[in-house]
Design a protein around this motif. Structure first.
Motif, mmCIF file in Angstrom:
data_model
loop_
_atom_site.group_PDB
_atom_site.id
_atom_site.type_symbol
_atom_site.label_atom_id
_atom_site.label_comp_id
_atom_site.label_asym_id
_atom_site.label_seq_id
_atom_site.Cartn_x
_atom_site.Cartn_y
_atom_site.Cartn_z
ATOM 1 N N ARG A 152 31.062 43.177 12.804
ATOM 2 C CA ARG A 152 30.615 42.581 14.067
ATOM 3 C C ARG A 152 31.291 43.267 15.254
ATOM 4 O O ARG A 152 32.485 43.544 15.217
ATOM 5 C CB ARG A 152 30.945 41.091 14.084
ATOM 6 C CG ARG A 152 30.193 40.298 13.056
ATOM 7 C CD ARG A 152 30.518 38.818 13.125
ATOM 8 N NE ARG A 152 31.948 38.576 12.925
ATOM 9 C CZ ARG A 152 32.500 38.251 11.764
ATOM 10 N NH1 ARG A 152 31.755 38.143 10.685
ATOM 11 N NH2 ARG A 152 33.789 38.032 11.668
ATOM 12 N N LYS A 153 30.503 43.526 16.283
ATOM 13 C CA LYS A 153 31.049 44.023 17.540
ATOM 14 C C LYS A 153 31.465 42.802 18.344
ATOM 15 O O LYS A 153 30.637 41.972 18.699
ATOM 16 C CB LYS A 153 30.020 44.840 18.309
ATOM 17 C CG LYS A 153 30.607 45.500 19.549
ATOM 18 C CD LYS A 153 29.647 46.510 20.110
ATOM 19 C CE LYS A 153 29.510 47.554 19.053
ATOM 20 N NZ LYS A 153 28.739 48.681 19.307
ATOM 21 N N GLU A 154 32.781 42.681 18.589
ATOM 22 C CA GLU A 154 33.326 41.477 19.206
ATOM 23 C C GLU A 154 34.063 41.787 20.499
ATOM 24 O O GLU A 154 34.584 42.882 20.696
ATOM 25 C CB GLU A 154 34.320 40.798 18.254
ATOM 26 C CG GLU A 154 33.712 40.328 16.960
ATOM 27 C CD GLU A 154 34.721 39.631 16.062
ATOM 28 O OE1 GLU A 154 35.893 39.462 16.469
ATOM 29 O OE2 GLU A 154 34.334 39.243 14.945
ATOM 30 N N VAL A 155 34.106 40.770 21.340
ATOM 31 C CA VAL A 155 34.953 40.785 22.531
ATOM 32 C C VAL A 155 36.071 39.781 22.259
ATOM 33 O O VAL A 155 35.810 38.622 21.960
ATOM 34 C CB VAL A 155 34.167 40.374 23.796
ATOM 35 C CG1 VAL A 155 35.071 40.419 25.020
ATOM 36 C CG2 VAL A 155 32.938 41.252 23.991
ATOM 37 N N ASN A 156 37.307 40.260 22.319
ATOM 38 C CA ASN A 156 38.469 39.422 22.032
ATOM 39 C C ASN A 156 39.577 39.680 23.047
ATOM 40 O O ASN A 156 39.588 40.719 23.717
ATOM 41 C CB ASN A 156 39.027 39.734 20.630
ATOM 42 C CG ASN A 156 38.068 39.366 19.527
ATOM 43 O OD1 ASN A 156 37.651 38.224 19.422
ATOM 44 N ND2 ASN A 156 37.705 40.333 18.711
ATOM 45 N N LEU A 157 40.502 38.773 23.106
ATOM 46 C CA LEU A 157 41.748 38.966 23.828
ATOM 47 C C LEU A 157 42.788 39.231 22.745
ATOM 48 O O LEU A 157 43.023 38.376 21.891
ATOM 49 C CB LEU A 157 42.094 37.722 24.648
ATOM 50 C CG LEU A 157 43.207 37.844 25.663
ATOM 51 C CD1 LEU A 157 42.889 38.912 26.705
ATOM 52 C CD2 LEU A 157 43.452 36.508 26.350
ATOM 53 N N ILE A 158 43.378 40.448 22.749
ATOM 54 C CA ILE A 158 44.253 40.870 21.651
ATOM 55 C C ILE A 158 45.604 41.327 22.180
ATOM 56 O O ILE A 158 45.688 42.056 23.174
ATOM 57 C CB ILE A 158 43.613 42.013 20.847
ATOM 58 C CG1 ILE A 158 42.297 41.561 20.248
ATOM 59 C CG2 ILE A 158 44.559 42.520 19.765
ATOM 60 C CD1 ILE A 158 41.603 42.596 19.400
ATOM 61 N N SER A 159 46.658 40.910 21.484
ATOM 62 C CA SER A 159 47.999 41.406 21.737
ATOM 63 C C SER A 159 48.262 42.538 20.750
ATOM 64 O O SER A 159 48.232 42.330 19.540
ATOM 65 C CB SER A 159 49.036 40.294 21.545
ATOM 66 O OG SER A 159 50.339 40.833 21.604
ATOM 67 N N TRP A 160 48.479 43.745 21.259
ATOM 68 C CA TRP A 160 48.770 44.910 20.428
ATOM 69 C C TRP A 160 50.271 45.149 20.429
ATOM 70 O O TRP A 160 50.890 45.286 21.491
ATOM 71 C CB TRP A 160 48.053 46.148 20.965
ATOM 72 C CG TRP A 160 46.562 46.026 20.938
ATOM 73 C CD1 TRP A 160 45.735 45.685 21.969
ATOM 74 C CD2 TRP A 160 45.710 46.229 19.812
ATOM 75 N NE1 TRP A 160 44.435 45.675 21.547
ATOM 76 C CE2 TRP A 160 44.387 46.007 20.230
ATOM 77 C CE3 TRP A 160 45.951 46.589 18.483
ATOM 78 C CZ2 TRP A 160 43.308 46.123 19.371
ATOM 79 C CZ3 TRP A 160 44.873 46.719 17.640
ATOM 80 C CH2 TRP A 160 43.557 46.485 18.081
ATOM 81 N N ASN A 161 50.876 45.206 19.244
ATOM 82 C CA ASN A 161 52.311 45.494 19.103
ATOM 83 C C ASN A 161 53.175 44.585 19.975
ATOM 84 O O ASN A 161 54.100 45.046 20.648
ATOM 85 C CB ASN A 161 52.595 46.966 19.383
ATOM 86 C CG ASN A 161 51.922 47.870 18.372
ATOM 87 O OD1 ASN A 161 51.901 47.567 17.190
ATOM 88 N ND2 ASN A 161 51.361 48.966 18.839
ATOM 89 N N ASP A 162 52.855 43.295 19.959
ATOM 90 C CA ASP A 162 53.614 42.258 20.683
ATOM 91 C C ASP A 162 53.613 42.446 22.202
ATOM 92 O O ASP A 162 54.479 41.927 22.897
ATOM 93 C CB ASP A 162 55.063 42.175 20.180
ATOM 94 C CG ASP A 162 55.137 41.728 18.734
ATOM 95 O OD1 ASP A 162 54.370 40.818 18.357
ATOM 96 O OD2 ASP A 162 55.958 42.291 17.984
ATOM 97 N N ARG A 163 52.642 43.158 22.716
ATOM 98 C CA ARG A 163 52.539 43.347 24.171
ATOM 99 C C ARG A 163 51.630 42.285 24.778
ATOM 100 O O ARG A 163 51.001 41.499 24.076
ATOM 101 C CB ARG A 163 52.009 44.749 24.478
ATOM 102 C CG ARG A 163 52.980 45.834 24.064
ATOM 103 C CD ARG A 163 52.516 47.180 24.603
ATOM 104 N NE ARG A 163 53.473 48.203 24.244
ATOM 105 C CZ ARG A 163 53.186 49.251 23.489
ATOM 106 N NH1 ARG A 163 51.964 49.415 23.013
ATOM 107 N NH2 ARG A 163 54.102 50.143 23.220
#
Length: 74
Positions: free
Chosen positions: A23-34
């Protein structure tokens, strides 16, 4: 390749789904605890595998929203 740590903080929505279930999704993601960023990319059903994507800061997302608001897609 180094391991990338990520946490999907908020699922915003799904844009499409492919025949193999990705699925192509739009998310709010924290990368490497940032600080979390807005993210658009393909994900498998379990969110363990991902495709290439693009991330946006809050300021970039505000600008993108302004640009998209004025587009006539008809």
């Amino acid at each position: 390749m180094a391991n990338i740590k990520y946490e999907i903080v908020r699922h915003i929505g799904t844009l499409s789904e492919g025949s193999k279930g990705w699925r192509k999704e739009v998310n709010l993601i924290s990368w490497n605890d940032r600080e979390p960023k807005f993210d658009i990319r393909d994900w498998d059903e379990t969110h363990e595998k991902m495709g290439k994507g693009i991330t946006f800061s809050k300021e970039e997302m505000v600008e993108l929203k302004k640009l998209l608001h004025d587009i006539d897609v008809s």
